[in-house]
Enzyme design. Sequence first.
Site, mmCIF file in Angstrom:
data_model
loop_
_atom_site.group_PDB
_atom_site.id
_atom_site.type_symbol
_atom_site.label_atom_id
_atom_site.label_comp_id
_atom_site.label_asym_id
_atom_site.label_seq_id
_atom_site.Cartn_x
_atom_site.Cartn_y
_atom_site.Cartn_z
ATOM 1 N N ASP A 93 -39.870 -15.731 19.129
ATOM 2 C CA ASP A 93 -40.773 -15.307 20.170
ATOM 3 C C ASP A 93 -41.800 -14.378 19.516
ATOM 4 O O ASP A 93 -41.704 -14.036 18.344
ATOM 5 C CB ASP A 93 -39.998 -14.625 21.326
ATOM 6 C CG ASP A 93 -40.786 -14.694 22.624
ATOM 7 O OD1 ASP A 93 -40.172 -14.669 23.697
ATOM 8 O OD2 ASP A 93 -42.032 -14.800 22.552
HETATM 9 C C1 GLC Z 1 -44.203 -14.212 25.083
HETATM 10 C C2 GLC Z 1 -43.014 -14.832 25.782
HETATM 11 C C3 GLC Z 1 -42.785 -16.269 25.425
HETATM 12 C C4 GLC Z 1 -44.133 -16.917 25.180
HETATM 13 C C5 GLC Z 1 -44.683 -16.310 23.901
HETATM 14 C C6 GLC Z 1 -46.070 -16.854 23.545
HETATM 15 O O1 GLC Z 1 -43.927 -12.895 24.720
HETATM 16 O O2 GLC Z 1 -41.759 -14.167 25.670
HETATM 17 O O3 GLC Z 1 -42.062 -16.882 26.502
HETATM 18 O O4 GLC Z 1 -44.000 -18.311 25.043
HETATM 19 O O5 GLC Z 1 -44.739 -14.898 23.959
HETATM 20 O O6 GLC Z 1 -46.996 -16.434 24.496
#
Ligand code: GLC
Length: 732
Positions: free
Chosen positions: A263
């Site tokens: 993430d």
């Molecule tokens: C965010 C979220 C994740 C998302 C990623 C990209 O912090 O936790 O679900 O896909 O970053 O935006």
Amino acid sequence: MLFACKKQAGPIERKVEKLLAKMSLQEKVGQMNQLNGHKAGENLYEKIRRGGVGSILNAEDPVQLNKIQKIAVEETRLGIPLIFARDVIHGYKTIFPIPLGQAASFNPDIVEKGARVAAIEASEAGIRWTFAPMMDISRDARWGRIAESFGEDSYLTERLAVAMVNGFQGEKLSDPTSIAACAKHFIGYGAAEGGRDYNSTHIADRQLRNVYMLPFEAAVKSGCASIMTSFSDNDGIPASGNEYLLRQVLRNEWKFDGITVSDWESVKEMINHGFCQDAKEAAFKAVKAGLDMEMVSSCYNEHLVELIETGKISEELINEPVRNILRLKFRLGLFERPYLDTASVKKTYSKAHLQLAQRTAEESFVLLKNENNILPLSISKIRKLAVIGPMADAPHDQLGTWSFDGDKQYTQTPLSALKGMYDDAGFQILYAPGVAYSRDKSKSLFAQALAVAKQADAIVVFVGEEAILSGEAHSLADLNLQGAQSDLINELEKANKPLISVVMAGRPLTIYNEIQLSDAVLYAWHPGTMGGPAIANMLFGKTVPSGKLPVTFPKITGQIPIYYNHNHTGRPPTRNETLIDDIPLEAKQSSLGCSSYYLDAAFDPLFPFGYGLSYTSFKYSDLSLSSDVLGRSDTLEVNFSLTNTGNYDAKETAQLYTSDLFASIARPVKELQVFEKIFLKTGETRKIRLRLPIQQLAFWDINMNKSVEPGKFRLSVGGSSEDGLIAFFNVK
Ligand code: GLC
């Protein structure tokens, strides 16, 4: 130990190996990086030229995206194309209901169709990888990301997650309208302690297996192209450094051959967790755990080459991730077709897309109350309709969380839809916001709202949450309506007119009082671009509510976590315990009985999982089983009759729950095993057959083996998780 699952060498594998053999160490590490393209500039272009980037997220402008891709393909040594990614969670431009609302449809087919539309619109903008479906089992409505989930049940989540993967990925990934799906967040993120986002989870392995992993395993088996690790640490181990999850479970057991992506900066955040001393150790632990691609942070880029050159890790530990990344790029057809055709006809916001979004919204609404069948409204009786509340005309907030690319000017709100609904001269819509926005504590607009209410024949009040109040990092400790919304409903009720409350929110809210004060309550979640016409049609009976709750509604926040498939405990509540106001003075210590409930809230929720009313009514009868003794490889056939006993053609979601009465571990009081959404004309009776493969009753037992244990099972068939028609059967 490296758990590599060697792929059979097909044409793509041969291409992967051939390309891998040409790559320098730096180029390999470059593929393992996903950078934020939001502010692409010279710095980013330089990194790409050096072969230092494998994927870009949040490049929003298709022309810009082709420019970036051109650098990767024509200005680098090996010309490996980038994958462009974006959070296309519930629609790209045409915004569908939030996933929690889509879950209320209990309609995998419409969820798949919606994901297909999202893929068509996103791929038109050059996006070929979405970070969805989010499939975190969510049992805590304080957690704002429950809005992005399919709710509290593993089976419903599994069915809808697979439908969404299929919708995004289409027939084959190389199709230009296909986008790679991403099962997230692996794993257990929805169990964040206290419902506080990013907080730790403490889920035992057996619970991981029996509850949280089920949708991910199904998504992997359905060919989901990628998996995202969660921010959270489970039992002290952050997911981005969890070798057991990423290698033992994903690669070794499930034979996953897609890519794992962290993430946002979750690799580097392992330092904050105290799990790593510095970025180098974060790179080491993540790559050793088997994480293929690092999102946004640069631990890999800064330290992997050094870790290999100093012998801390073997180059094979890099080769495997690079194989996975290259494999996905070949599967997506990016080498053959790296560029976006920016001149092609766009289907974004097409009539068909908007109609599907409206139908999905209609199927997502849950009718929670309808006293004296006050709904549907009749145009002949309601000549003046008061439309009140902060969510009646909120084009931005109606789209809900994670709707970056939805243009609010396309949103059709309930107010605009109702105004345009009838050209009957005598029919009037009288509008007043009542409060300016959901958090507004001011009552300065009450007088105007009450004046409008007094003139009307009926009142529809639109309350709930602004979009920003749910979603990532937006946890709430109190789920009562924000601001002066409750006070507004209190005042409106005094007008003594039919009062219908429509709630637009990203989560269950504790609306106990509003339920008491309203004649009817429709839960519309955040319904997306076409929520307005969907609600207007439903209020006037052009469509009939068919949604069922994908998540239990608590009476008060203190009941959380609250979910239907809980264990019995050693002292199950009898549901008629003494409540706090009835306790006699100087009551003796154990005089109230000793069972698992709250003195001040009892045990029952406000509404149970699977609950939802219709404008018609349904009768379940004549339950019979194909057999009451079955072997593990048998399929139980559950037969019953379903009758539409009311005055509207409508759909009912029949639900089949089983209870494993005695087992090697304590098992949930009941579990959803099968559901089917059935259309019946008024007065129609149909014989329904639901099939339950006995293998589906398997669970991870006392010895951590997945097995179907012999024994007695109880079965319930009905229109919610509350008991319906009951039968028993035995597994040999
Ligand atoms: C965010 C979220 C994740 C998302 C990623 C990209 O912090 O936790 O679900 O896909 O970053 O935006």
